[in-house]
Design an enzyme around this catalytic site. Structure first.
Site: not given
Length: 269
Positions: A126, A176
């Site tokens: 991340e 996303d």
């Protein structure tokens, strides 16, 4: 194969995650994270890539609790990026099945899965600094030992740190969706990345994707279905595996009538 995979993917069901203490959720203003020399936005010991390929960096503020987690827990649970094969046994202090997670957000589901699967090691990528801090904070509060975090672009990690047939599983949850058609090419799940992931899975290893955007779910199903090294575990979309919890955001979406789609493929022998 289908029955064995179904059995392999069953863990105790826990749909409600343990809440953090009220104090843990409060963000304090003007919190400062330890910095590296010459870089005013990076915690000490955390390496950032110059260019992010798999994610767009999001704005966010690191809370006091997250900053303290970087300081106290970062040295143990943050791994430095290096363009060299990862020694997973050394990184985790044990030999165990290795699961790669790409993009864990604020770490809610990641912490839950690591707790209900203590016999697996979770390597989590991340780039969002508050998210990394939040997961470190959960690790400390929930005494989780089987997570290591790379705050780096997952594509570079896959390319340079993960050897072929080194992974037992891959998790890509709610990436996303890039809703606009002209932006679809920016989606993470594309044939080149899926080919890289398939090559790094052991035979029988699994790739689990989940999304709440149906057009992206259809694309995921199409892309994974076209990869010759992978086989679908279901006739289309898969039931939600027991280890993946319903987060508070997902529960809210379901109450509003939004769908969630899971896709689980395995590496062919």
């Amino acid at each position: 194969m289908g029955q064995s995979v179904v059995q392999k993917l069953q863990w105790p069901i826990v749909t409600e995650l343990q809440p953090l203490s009220p104090a843990a959720d409060k963000a304090a203003p003007a919190a400062k994270v330890p910095r590296q020399p010459g870089d005013g936005a990076v915690p000490a010991g955390v390496t950032h890539p110059k260019t992010i390929k798999s994610f767009v960096r999001r704005a966010g503020r690191t809370t006091t609790g997250q900053a303290k987690a970087f300081e106290d827990l970062g040295p143990r649970f943050l791994l430095p990026y290096a363009a060299a094969p990862l020694d997973a046994a050394a990184a985790f202090g044990r030999t165990a099945p290795l699961i790669l997670e790409i993009g864990f957000g604020m770490g809610e589901a990641t912490a839950h899965i690591a707790r209900v699967r203590p016999d697996d090691n979770f390597l989590c990528c991340e780039v969002h600094e508050p998210g990394v801090g939040a997961l470190l904070k959960r690790i400390g509060e929930q005494e989780i030992a089987n997570i290591r975090i790379l705050q780096h672009d997952a594509v570079e990690v896959i390319d340079h740190m993960l050897a072929p047939a080194s992974l037992d599983g891959v998790h890509v949850f709610f990436p996303d969706p890039w809703h606009k058609t002209k932006h679809n090419k920016r989606r993470l799940i594309q044939p080149p990345l899926v080919a890289k992931l398939a090559a790094r899975l052991k035979p029988g290893g699994y790739l689990h994707c989940a999304t709440d955007w149906e057009p992206y779910a259809q694309q995921m199903l199409e892309v994974l279905g076209a990869e010759p090294l992978l086989a679908n575990t279901a006739d289309g979309f898969a039931p939600q595996p027991d280890y993946r919890p319903l987060t508070k955001f997902e529960n809210r979406g379901l109450r509003l009538g939004h769908g969630v789609w899971d896709i689980v493929f395995v590496r062919r022998n």
